[in-house]
Enzyme design. Structure first.
Site, PDB file in Angstrom:
ATOM      1  N   PHE A   1      -1.264   2.572  -9.836  1.00 31.21           N
ATOM      2  CA  PHE A   1      -0.768   1.186  -8.894  1.00 31.21           C
ATOM      3  C   PHE A   1      -0.692  -0.221  -9.816  1.00 31.21           C
ATOM      4  CE2 PHE A   1      -2.760   2.448  -4.729  1.00 31.21           C
ATOM      5  CZ  PHE A   1      -1.801   3.373  -4.537  1.00 31.21           C
TER       6      PHE A   1
ATOM      7  N   HIS B   1      -8.227 -11.684  -0.384  1.00 26.77           N
ATOM      8  CA  HIS B   1      -7.035 -10.713   0.540  1.00 26.77           C
ATOM      9  C   HIS B   1      -7.591  -9.343   0.035  1.00 26.77           C
ATOM     10  CE1 HIS B   1      -4.027  -9.519   3.105  1.00 26.77           C
ATOM     11  NE2 HIS B   1      -3.252  -8.768   1.825  1.00 26.77           N
TER      12      HIS B   1
ATOM     13  N   GLU C   1      -5.118  -5.959   3.971  1.00 27.18           N
ATOM     14  CA  GLU C   1      -3.611  -5.441   4.111  1.00 27.18           C
ATOM     15  C   GLU C   1      -3.904  -4.074   4.418  1.00 27.18           C
ATOM     16  OE1 GLU C   1      -0.533  -5.992   0.843  1.00 27.18           O
ATOM     17  OE2 GLU C   1      -0.995  -3.951   0.691  1.00 27.18           O
TER      18      GLU C   1
ATOM     19  N   SER D   1      -9.091 -11.641   4.337  1.00 25.40           N
ATOM     20  CA  SER D   1      -8.128 -10.874   5.156  1.00 25.40           C
ATOM     21  C   SER D   1      -7.837  -9.663   4.590  1.00 25.40           C
ATOM     22  CB  SER D   1      -6.763 -11.879   5.006  1.00 25.40           C
ATOM     23  OG  SER D   1      -6.582 -12.137   3.866  1.00 25.40           O
TER      24      SER D   1
ATOM     25  N   ASP E   1      10.506  -3.739  -3.952  1.00 23.63           N
ATOM     26  CA  ASP E   1      10.750  -2.861  -4.890  1.00 23.63           C
ATOM     27  C   ASP E   1      12.188  -2.164  -4.582  1.00 23.63           C
ATOM     28  OD1 ASP E   1       8.371  -3.156  -6.261  1.00 23.63           O
ATOM     29  OD2 ASP E   1       7.448  -1.798  -5.128  1.00 23.63           O
TER      30      ASP E   1
END
Length: 291
Positions: A220, A270, A17, A15, A109
């Site tokens: 990140f 993912h 994102e 998958s 967040d």
């Protein structure tokens, strides 16, 4: 189709994102990426939701466009911080009307610009409350995914407490989970052990972030509490001024990470694509013999 049903049928799920682009040009680029990734036949794709609902309409529009213009199963991210429960129900009702059956339920967040007064008193303060709200108001219509953190959520005091919070989301009705990025598989395996001991048995899909821009990914990682092993840091720092070599070793590193996960029985991967296809396609081609 509900993702949890697809996960039961597939040997290994793949998958992707995406995030909502800010301009028409970037949107065109995203859909070019989607076209390039479609031949992989992903189990599902997901679209992120900005902090405090900052991309609410854009997320909805991209989700709707993917749903209507492709044959891909798409999951909409939804964060509850900054929304009242009534607003959340309206968002979910809209997704239901569009035909979206899959939601990634997140606290989200808290934007730096937020003051406590900006958080609705009748909102959901935690992700498990959002999961409960979805279940209470929509029953089993939506397949609900939640986030999990192999190294613990940055705000959790310890790993034991983190599992407690994760289990709350599962008990509220979560169907499966996608993890935060990690760069040392031992963290993921340890997390699975803690889940087993806690009686958590939903599918948990590891999140893979290919390192194609080391400074960007290091930023990140620091924000989400993901550890980049020292030897990996040194390797990428060695090629700090060589973008092509950085991308090459980033693909090699992610390939080895995925190979190890698959050889240890992991049933899904993912990929955090950053709206680009090249690295993900190369990694997929490197590992497809194991799928």
């Amino acid at each position: 189709m509900k993702i949890v049903d697809k996960l039961k049928k597939e040997k290994v799920s793949i998958s992707f994102e995406f995030f909502p682009p800010k301009t028409k040009e970037l949107e065109d680029s995203l859909f070019k990426t989607i076209e390039e990734l479609k031949p992989i036949n992903p189990t599902f794709v997901s679209v992120t939701y900005g902090a405090g609902g900052s991309t609410r309409e854009k997320t909805r529009d991209i989700v709707k466009k993917i749903h209507e213009e492709t044959n891909l199963t798409v999951m909409a991210h939804l964060t509850c911080v900054g929304h009242s429960k009534q607003e959340i129900k309206q968002i979910l009702e809209d997704y239901k009307n569009i035909g979206i059956e899959n939601i990634l339920a997140l606290r989200g967040d808290i934007p730096l610009s937020f003051d406590k007064k900006d958080i609705p008193l009748d909102g959901c303060k935690h992700a498990f409350e959002l999961v409960s709200l979805i279940k209470d108001n929509f029953g089993d219509y939506f397949c609900i995914a939640v986030a999990s953190y192999p190294e613990g959520h940055p705000e959790s005091p310890n790993l034991e407490r983190d599992i407690y919070y994760f289990k709350q989301k599962v008990e509220a009705g979560a169907d499966f989970s996608i993890t935060q990025m990690f760069f040392d598989n031992s963290y993921f395996y340890d997390f699975l052990d803690r889940c087993t001991k806690a009686g958590v048995n939903i599918p948990i899909i590891p999140g893979i972030m290919p390192i194609t821009n080391f400074n960007q990914i290091r930023k990140f990682a620091s924000l989400c509490g993901a550890t980049i092993p020292e030897d990996v840091v040194k390797l990428f720092e060695k090629y700090a001024d060589n973008p092509e070599e950085t991308k090459k070793i980033g693909i090699e590193f992610a390939t080895k990470q995925c190979e190890d996960l698959l050889k240890n029985g992991v049933k899904g991967l993912h990929f955090y694509t950053l709206n680009k296809s090249d690295a993900t396609i190369k990694i997929y081609n490197n590992i497809k013999a194991l799928l």
